[in-house]
Design a protein around this motif. Structure first.
Motif, mmCIF file in Angstrom:
data_model
loop_
_atom_site.group_PDB
_atom_site.id
_atom_site.type_symbol
_atom_site.label_atom_id
_atom_site.label_comp_id
_atom_site.label_asym_id
_atom_site.label_seq_id
_atom_site.Cartn_x
_atom_site.Cartn_y
_atom_site.Cartn_z
ATOM 1 N N TRP A 9 0.860 -1.164 0.000
ATOM 2 C CA TRP A 9 0.000 0.000 0.000
ATOM 3 C C TRP A 9 0.906 1.227 0.000
ATOM 4 O O TRP A 9 2.025 1.179 0.508
ATOM 5 N N ASP A 25 -3.901 0.813 -2.681
ATOM 6 C CA ASP A 25 -3.245 -0.434 -3.042
ATOM 7 C C ASP A 25 -2.631 -0.301 -4.438
ATOM 8 O O ASP A 25 -2.626 0.791 -5.015
ATOM 9 N N ARG A 31 -7.781 2.589 0.316
ATOM 10 C CA ARG A 31 -7.963 1.655 1.420
ATOM 11 C C ARG A 31 -8.192 2.373 2.737
ATOM 12 O O ARG A 31 -8.780 1.827 3.647
#
Length: 98
Positions: A9, A25, A31
Motif C-alpha cells: 500500500w 493499493d 484503502r
C-alpha cells in the motif's frame, strides 16, 4: 472476515486541500484516509503505519512461525509470553482468527 487487500500500500497526500493522506493499493483503490490529527506529522505517521499494515502482518506471522519452529524443543518463559502476545495481535489483525 474476508482476507485483507494485499500490499504494498502507498501513501499520497490528499489532493482536495483537506490535508489528509490517501492509502492506496497497487490498483489505486483507496484503502484508508487520514484526517483530523493534531499535527501534520501525526497524520503523516498514521498514514505510513496504516500503509505498512499488510507487510507488518506478513513479517510478524513469518517471524512467529520461525521462532516457534526453532524453539519448539526449548521453552523459554519470557519468549513464550512474547510469542503468545504476537499471536494475539495477529489474530486481532485477522478479525479474531489466526
Amino acid at each position: 472476515m474476508s482476507e485483507h487487500t494485499p500490499g504494498p500500500w502507498t501513501v499520497t497526500r490528499h489532493r482536495d486541500g483537506s490535508g489528509g493522506y490517501l492509502i492506496t493499493d497497487s490498483k489505486v483503490v483507496i484503502r484508508a484516509t487520514t484526517y483530523g490529527c493534531n499535527t501534520h506529522e501525526e497524520e503523516n505517521a498514521n498514514a505510513h503505519i496504516i500503509a505498512a499494515a499488510p507487510e507488518l502482518l506478513e513479517a510478524l506471522e513469518s517471524l512467529v512461525d520461525q521462532v516457534a519452529l526453532h524453539l519448539s524443543a526449548f521453552r523459554v518463559g519470557p519468549l513464550d509470553t512474547n510469542i503468545e502476545a504476537a499471536k494475539a495481535v495477529i489474530a486481532k489483525a485477522r478479525g479474531g482468527r489466526q
